[in-house]
Write a protein that holds these residues in place. Structure first.
Motif, PDB file in Angstrom:
ATOM      1  N   VAL A  60       0.907  -1.345  -0.075  1.00  0.00           N
ATOM      2  CA  VAL A  60       0.013  -0.023   0.179  1.00  0.00           C
ATOM      3  C   VAL A  60       0.792   1.176  -0.294  1.00  0.00           C
ATOM      4  O   VAL A  60       0.683   2.051  -0.961  1.00  0.00           O
ATOM      5  N   TYR A  61       1.916   1.123   0.914  1.00  0.00           N
ATOM      6  CA  TYR A  61       2.705   2.244   0.915  1.00  0.00           C
ATOM      7  C   TYR A  61       3.592   2.626  -0.225  1.00  0.00           C
ATOM      8  O   TYR A  61       3.645   3.639  -1.084  1.00  0.00           O
ATOM      9  N   LEU A  62       4.064   1.651  -0.985  1.00  0.00           N
ATOM     10  CA  LEU A  62       4.849   1.723  -2.261  1.00  0.00           C
ATOM     11  C   LEU A  62       3.868   2.225  -3.246  1.00  0.00           C
ATOM     12  O   LEU A  62       4.333   3.128  -3.966  1.00  0.00           O
ATOM     13  N   GLY A  63       2.451   1.923  -3.445  1.00  0.00           N
ATOM     14  CA  GLY A  63       1.590   2.534  -4.438  1.00  0.00           C
ATOM     15  C   GLY A  63       1.280   4.012  -3.920  1.00  0.00           C
ATOM     16  O   GLY A  63       1.196   4.894  -4.780  1.00  0.00           O
ATOM     17  N   MET A  64       1.183   4.497  -2.930  1.00  0.00           N
ATOM     18  CA  MET A  64       0.882   5.668  -2.282  1.00  0.00           C
ATOM     19  C   MET A  64       1.939   6.763  -2.589  1.00  0.00           C
ATOM     20  O   MET A  64       1.856   7.958  -3.003  1.00  0.00           O
ATOM     21  N   TYR A  65       3.386   6.019  -2.291  1.00  0.00           N
ATOM     22  CA  TYR A  65       4.388   7.114  -2.224  1.00  0.00           C
ATOM     23  C   TYR A  65       5.521   7.231  -3.602  1.00  0.00           C
ATOM     24  O   TYR A  65       6.215   7.870  -3.721  1.00  0.00           O
ATOM     25  N   LEU A  66       5.064   6.190  -4.536  1.00  0.00           N
ATOM     26  CA  LEU A  66       5.835   6.191  -5.657  1.00  0.00           C
ATOM     27  C   LEU A  66       5.638   7.419  -6.396  1.00  0.00           C
ATOM     28  O   LEU A  66       6.813   7.911  -6.920  1.00  0.00           O
TER      29      LEU A  66
END
Length: 275
Positions: free
Chosen positions: A143-149
């Motif tokens: 989830v964080y990867l998708g949010m902050y890429l």
């Protein structure tokens, strides 16, 4: 002319007043309340403590607040997230910066749209359940990867465009492939921007309660989640001195990250977002 001179003199005073009001005073209240007794801390104010309870308050928080377990939970989520976001975002930004076409411009717009478009929590939770990743650290990291890429791509793309393409061409002439060019030429030059991105992503992930509550709440402790849980359970009810002591302890790793990378922040932001 006299008006402009007066304004130039007033500007530093206004800036200093704003910094003191918005940053210094809240920080002072947090620090000073964390070393007060329970009675004094019921009404947080600027007054110094009548007696200092530094060791007692912080020891109690450390023992009763489950800080060590929550700390490792936060690290378990944050470290892979930061490493993955920086690596994948840098690779994507390099490709987007070096190829100029309408399709590439569209891809860049879609890549950075995540900065302004909030993720749909319900959709995320349902998708993770379908994948069997709900309530897991792997799901939270995804989830964080998708949010902050998007943040990393936005910062790094502009910076890559300032790097002379001749450096890459010279490396290719010497027989270097794309992977070697990226890791030996491009990545070392991205240090200022990556330092900025590291601080921003660490700040976002370390302090997140909202998304972590829905994805891993009750299954994995992180520091913000743990503080929310113990406060909601009544352990820290009216114990503002303990709550503020917890906040101070929770903030120390971020302060350390900021101290290490603060010299790179301005150069990273101006190089990636402005140029």
């Amino acid at each position: 002319m006299s008006g402009s001179r007066t304004w130039r003199r007033v500007q530093p005073v206004l800036a200093l007043t704003a910094v003191i009001t918005l940053i210094a005073l809240p920080l002072y209240i947090v620090l000073i309340t964390s070393v007060k007794s329970q009675g004094e801390a019921l009404t947080p104010n600027l007054a110094p403590p009548a007696a200092w309870y530094l060791a007692e308050n912080y020891a109690q928080v450390w023992e009763q607040g489950r800080i060590p377990a929550a700390f490792w939970g936060s690290m378990l989520v944050m470290v892979p997230t930061v490493a993955g976001v920086l690596l994948l975002g840098s690779m994507a930004a390099w490709v987007l910066a070096r190829r100029s076409s309408k399709a590439n411009s569209l891809l860049y717009a879609l890549a950075v749209s995540g900065i302004v478009l909030p993720p749909a929590v319900v959709t995320i939770v349902l998708l993770l359940r379908q994948l069997g990743l709900a309530g897991t650290a792997v799901g939270m990291i995804g989830v964080y990867l998708g949010m902050y890429l998007s943040t990393v791509i936005f910062l790094v793309t502009g910076f890559v465009r300032t790097i002379p393409a001749e450096l890459e061409e010279a490396a290719r002439v010497d027989g270097a492939g794309p992977v070697r060019v990226f890791f030996q030429i491009i990545l070392p030059l991205l240090r200022p921007t990556l330092a900025t991105a590291t601080i921003l992503i660490c700040l976002y992930v370390w302090n997140d309660v909202f998304y972590a509550f829905f994805v891993i709440g009750g299954r994995l402790d992180t520091l913000p989640l743990n503080l929310f849980q113990v406060a909601s359970a009544g352990l820290y009810l009216n114990n503002w001195h303990l709550i503020f002591a917890y906040v101070v302890l929770m903030s120390l790793p971020l302060v350390l990250v900021f101290v290490i990378g603060q010299r790179k922040i301005i150069s990273g932001i101006t190089g990636g977002a402005v140029k």
